[in-house]
Design a protein around this motif. Structure first.
Motif, PDB file in Angstrom:
ATOM      1  N   ALA A  34       0.661  -1.301   0.109  1.00 31.25           N
ATOM      2  CA  ALA A  34       0.134  -0.005   0.005  1.00 31.25           C
ATOM      3  C   ALA A  34       0.829   1.182   0.159  1.00 31.25           C
ATOM      4  O   ALA A  34       0.572   2.355  -0.790  1.00 31.25           O
ATOM      5  N   ALA A  35       1.912   1.288   0.879  1.00 33.62           N
ATOM      6  CA  ALA A  35       2.835   2.250   0.838  1.00 33.62           C
ATOM      7  C   ALA A  35       3.330   2.616  -0.451  1.00 33.62           C
ATOM      8  O   ALA A  35       3.503   3.940  -0.861  1.00 33.62           O
ATOM      9  N   GLU A  36       3.856   1.695  -1.143  1.00 33.39           N
ATOM     10  CA  GLU A  36       4.536   1.618  -2.564  1.00 33.39           C
ATOM     11  C   GLU A  36       3.461   2.230  -3.619  1.00 33.39           C
ATOM     12  O   GLU A  36       3.994   3.149  -4.376  1.00 33.39           O
ATOM     13  N   PHE A  37       2.171   2.159  -3.486  1.00 32.76           N
ATOM     14  CA  PHE A  37       1.230   2.424  -4.529  1.00 32.76           C
ATOM     15  C   PHE A  37       0.498   4.001  -4.022  1.00 32.76           C
ATOM     16  O   PHE A  37      -0.209   4.234  -4.774  1.00 32.76           O
ATOM     17  N   SER A  38       0.807   4.121  -2.786  1.00 32.95           N
ATOM     18  CA  SER A  38       0.114   5.492  -2.220  1.00 32.95           C
ATOM     19  C   SER A  38      -0.130   6.543  -2.899  1.00 32.95           C
ATOM     20  O   SER A  38      -0.965   7.240  -3.032  1.00 32.95           O
ATOM     21  N   LYS A  39       1.183   7.076  -3.573  1.00 29.76           N
ATOM     22  CA  LYS A  39       1.179   8.180  -4.406  1.00 29.76           C
ATOM     23  C   LYS A  39       0.524   7.863  -5.534  1.00 29.76           C
ATOM     24  O   LYS A  39      -0.451   8.903  -6.280  1.00 29.76           O
ATOM     25  N   LEU A  40       0.380   6.992  -6.277  1.00 33.00           N
ATOM     26  CA  LEU A  40      -0.261   6.646  -7.524  1.00 33.00           C
ATOM     27  C   LEU A  40      -1.831   6.601  -7.437  1.00 33.00           C
ATOM     28  O   LEU A  40      -2.646   7.163  -8.219  1.00 33.00           O
ATOM     29  N   ILE A  41      -2.183   6.056  -6.224  1.00 28.04           N
ATOM     30  CA  ILE A  41      -3.631   6.055  -5.817  1.00 28.04           C
ATOM     31  C   ILE A  41      -4.159   7.303  -4.883  1.00 28.04           C
ATOM     32  O   ILE A  41      -5.436   6.941  -4.616  1.00 28.04           O
ATOM     33  N   ALA A  42      -3.368   7.915  -4.454  1.00 20.49           N
ATOM     34  CA  ALA A  42      -3.688   9.077  -3.598  1.00 20.49           C
ATOM     35  C   ALA A  42      -4.223   8.637  -2.329  1.00 20.49           C
ATOM     36  O   ALA A  42      -5.362   8.823  -1.977  1.00 20.49           O
ATOM     37  N   ILE A  68      -5.951  -8.873 -15.448  1.00 22.06           N
ATOM     38  CA  ILE A  68      -5.247  -7.943 -14.516  1.00 22.06           C
ATOM     39  C   ILE A  68      -5.203  -6.671 -14.745  1.00 22.06           C
ATOM     40  O   ILE A  68      -5.224  -6.271 -16.033  1.00 22.06           O
ATOM     41  N   LYS A  69      -5.423  -5.665 -13.619  1.00 14.79           N
ATOM     42  CA  LYS A  69      -5.315  -4.340 -14.200  1.00 14.79           C
ATOM     43  C   LYS A  69      -4.441  -3.519 -13.612  1.00 14.79           C
ATOM     44  O   LYS A  69      -3.792  -3.895 -12.380  1.00 14.79           O
ATOM     45  N   GLN A  70      -3.945  -2.487 -13.855  1.00 14.84           N
ATOM     46  CA  GLN A  70      -2.778  -1.536 -13.480  1.00 14.84           C
ATOM     47  C   GLN A  70      -2.970  -0.195 -13.500  1.00 14.84           C
ATOM     48  O   GLN A  70      -3.681   0.193 -14.583  1.00 14.84           O
ATOM     49  N   VAL A  71      -2.997   0.273 -12.323  1.00 11.56           N
ATOM     50  CA  VAL A  71      -3.366   1.913 -12.080  1.00 11.56           C
ATOM     51  C   VAL A  71      -2.441   2.726 -13.275  1.00 11.56           C
ATOM     52  O   VAL A  71      -1.206   2.272 -13.615  1.00 11.56           O
ATOM     53  N   ALA A  72      -2.837   3.966 -13.850  1.00  8.49           N
ATOM     54  CA  ALA A  72      -1.975   4.801 -14.453  1.00  8.49           C
ATOM     55  C   ALA A  72      -0.871   5.332 -13.655  1.00  8.49           C
ATOM     56  O   ALA A  72      -1.164   5.425 -12.413  1.00  8.49           O
ATOM     57  N   GLY A  73       0.243   5.282 -14.254  1.00  8.92           N
ATOM     58  CA  GLY A  73       1.502   5.560 -13.643  1.00  8.92           C
ATOM     59  C   GLY A  73       2.331   4.456 -13.245  1.00  8.92           C
ATOM     60  O   GLY A  73       3.441   4.646 -12.693  1.00  8.92           O
ATOM     61  N   ALA A  74       1.704   3.156 -12.961  1.00  5.55           N
ATOM     62  CA  ALA A  74       2.433   2.214 -12.556  1.00  5.55           C
ATOM     63  C   ALA A  74       3.220   1.377 -13.695  1.00  5.55           C
ATOM     64  O   ALA A  74       2.855   0.344 -14.162  1.00  5.55           O
ATOM     65  N   ASP A  75       4.019   2.159 -14.170  1.00  6.59           N
ATOM     66  CA  ASP A  75       4.631   1.614 -15.386  1.00  6.59           C
ATOM     67  C   ASP A  75       5.437   0.442 -15.276  1.00  6.59           C
ATOM     68  O   ASP A  75       5.596  -0.583 -16.121  1.00  6.59           O
ATOM     69  N   HIS A  76       5.933   0.202 -14.096  1.00  4.14           N
ATOM     70  CA  HIS A  76       6.816  -0.919 -13.690  1.00  4.14           C
ATOM     71  C   HIS A  76       5.899  -2.246 -13.643  1.00  4.14           C
ATOM     72  O   HIS A  76       6.131  -3.483 -13.863  1.00  4.14           O
ATOM     73  N   ALA A  77       4.671  -1.913 -13.281  1.00  2.14           N
ATOM     74  CA  ALA A  77       3.666  -3.040 -12.849  1.00  2.14           C
ATOM     75  C   ALA A  77       3.225  -3.435 -14.489  1.00  2.14           C
ATOM     76  O   ALA A  77       3.073  -4.605 -14.762  1.00  2.14           O
ATOM     77  N   GLU A 108      -4.834  -6.874 -24.653  1.00  3.24           N
ATOM     78  CA  GLU A 108      -4.585  -5.690 -23.485  1.00  3.24           C
ATOM     79  C   GLU A 108      -5.235  -4.577 -24.132  1.00  3.24           C
ATOM     80  O   GLU A 108      -5.390  -4.335 -25.505  1.00  3.24           O
ATOM     81  N   ASP A 109      -5.847  -3.756 -23.123  1.00  5.18           N
ATOM     82  CA  ASP A 109      -6.676  -2.629 -23.393  1.00  5.18           C
ATOM     83  C   ASP A 109      -6.406  -1.421 -22.478  1.00  5.18           C
ATOM     84  O   ASP A 109      -5.767  -1.832 -21.129  1.00  5.18           O
ATOM     85  N   LYS A 110      -6.907  -0.354 -22.428  1.00  4.69           N
ATOM     86  CA  LYS A 110      -6.859   0.584 -21.405  1.00  4.69           C
ATOM     87  C   LYS A 110      -8.390   1.200 -21.190  1.00  4.69           C
ATOM     88  O   LYS A 110      -9.005   1.288 -22.302  1.00  4.69           O
ATOM     89  N   TYR A 111      -8.837   1.175 -20.226  1.00  5.29           N
ATOM     90  CA  TYR A 111     -10.264   1.640 -19.984  1.00  5.29           C
ATOM     91  C   TYR A 111     -10.377   2.318 -18.642  1.00  5.29           C
ATOM     92  O   TYR A 111      -9.383   2.140 -17.673  1.00  5.29           O
ATOM     93  N   GLN A 112     -11.586   3.080 -18.503  1.00  7.19           N
ATOM     94  CA  GLN A 112     -12.050   3.885 -17.380  1.00  7.19           C
ATOM     95  C   GLN A 112     -12.431   2.952 -16.240  1.00  7.19           C
ATOM     96  O   GLN A 112     -13.770   2.783 -16.432  1.00  7.19           O
ATOM     97  N   ASP A 113     -11.848   2.327 -15.428  1.00  2.57           N
ATOM     98  CA  ASP A 113     -12.246   1.937 -14.118  1.00  2.57           C
ATOM     99  C   ASP A 113     -13.070   2.585 -13.035  1.00  2.57           C
ATOM    100  O   ASP A 113     -12.587   3.790 -12.970  1.00  2.57           O
ATOM    101  N   GLU A 114     -14.346   2.062 -12.754  1.00  2.00           N
ATOM    102  CA  GLU A 114     -15.115   2.881 -11.825  1.00  2.00           C
ATOM    103  C   GLU A 114     -14.442   3.305 -10.440  1.00  2.00           C
ATOM    104  O   GLU A 114     -14.554   4.250  -9.825  1.00  2.00           O
ATOM    105  N   VAL A 115     -13.454   2.456 -10.089  1.00  2.00           N
ATOM    106  CA  VAL A 115     -12.697   2.573  -8.837  1.00  2.00           C
ATOM    107  C   VAL A 115     -11.196   3.113  -8.963  1.00  2.00           C
ATOM    108  O   VAL A 115     -10.932   4.198  -8.281  1.00  2.00           O
ATOM    109  N   TRP A 116     -10.620   2.767  -9.884  1.00  4.40           N
ATOM    110  CA  TRP A 116      -9.121   3.135 -10.354  1.00  4.40           C
ATOM    111  C   TRP A 116      -8.907   4.081 -11.069  1.00  4.40           C
ATOM    112  O   TRP A 116      -7.712   4.428 -11.347  1.00  4.40           O
ATOM    113  N   GLY A 117      -9.879   4.409 -11.782  1.00  2.00           N
ATOM    114  CA  GLY A 117      -9.491   5.500 -13.044  1.00  2.00           C
ATOM    115  C   GLY A 117      -9.089   4.482 -14.458  1.00  2.00           C
ATOM    116  O   GLY A 117      -9.372   3.549 -14.474  1.00  2.00           O
ATOM    117  N   LEU A 118      -8.150   5.481 -14.909  1.00  2.00           N
ATOM    118  CA  LEU A 118      -7.519   4.968 -16.100  1.00  2.00           C
ATOM    119  C   LEU A 118      -6.724   3.822 -15.876  1.00  2.00           C
ATOM    120  O   LEU A 118      -5.650   3.925 -15.113  1.00  2.00           O
TER     121      LEU A 118
END
Length: 153
Positions: free
Chosen positions: A22-30, A108-117, A135-145
């Protein structure tokens, strides 16, 4: 390498490792910790969501939370390898073992900005499926893009 399902005996191990994730991803998901310095665990391991721990030489090295959305349809909700163990393809071997154990359709989904993931999951899924995945990109209702990989086997 020993994979165990999370239960009442080892749930505290999952919860402890989750704090690093959670700490590692805290900045990406506010996200920020509560007044006690702990991050909220989401999703909770209950109902359709099952947790797994990876142990290496008796030491907890990784976690994952997998949701069985319907029969043999799985979503990886969380996946974390302790930085010390991020070598020798530990994470790849961990999740590949679970893919083989839980046959079906995977997402499997990765939040925007998690390029390493994104890079990690592309590598894992491409190798596992020999390139037969979507593979695609979409607007997730919880995580955004999000970037999403999907495959069935």
């Amino acid at each position: 390498m020993n994979i165990v399902q999370v239960d009442s005996v080892n749930k505290h191990v999952y919860e402890n490792l989750y704090q690093g994730y959670a700490a590692e991803f805290s900045k990406l998901i506010a996200d920020k910790p509560d007044e006690n310095g702990r991050f909220k665990i989401y999703p909770q391991l209950a109902g359709q969501v099952v947790g797994y721990l990876l142990y290496i030489d008796g030491v907890p090295a990784a976690l994952t939370a997998i949701k069985e959305q319907s029969h043999a349809e799985y979503e990886i909700c969380d996946f974390y390898v302790v930085p010390y163990f991020r070598k020798n393809k530990v994470g790849k071997r961990f999740i590949t073992s679970l893919f083989k154990q839980l046959l079906g359709a995977w997402e499997i989904k990765q939040v925007a900005g998690a390029d390493h993931a994104v890079s990690f999951w592309r590598d894992v899924v491409n190798d596992y499926t020999s390139g037969a995945y979507l593979e695609d990109k979409y607007q997730d209702e919880v995580w955004g893009l999000v970037t999403r990989q999907r495959f069935s086997h």
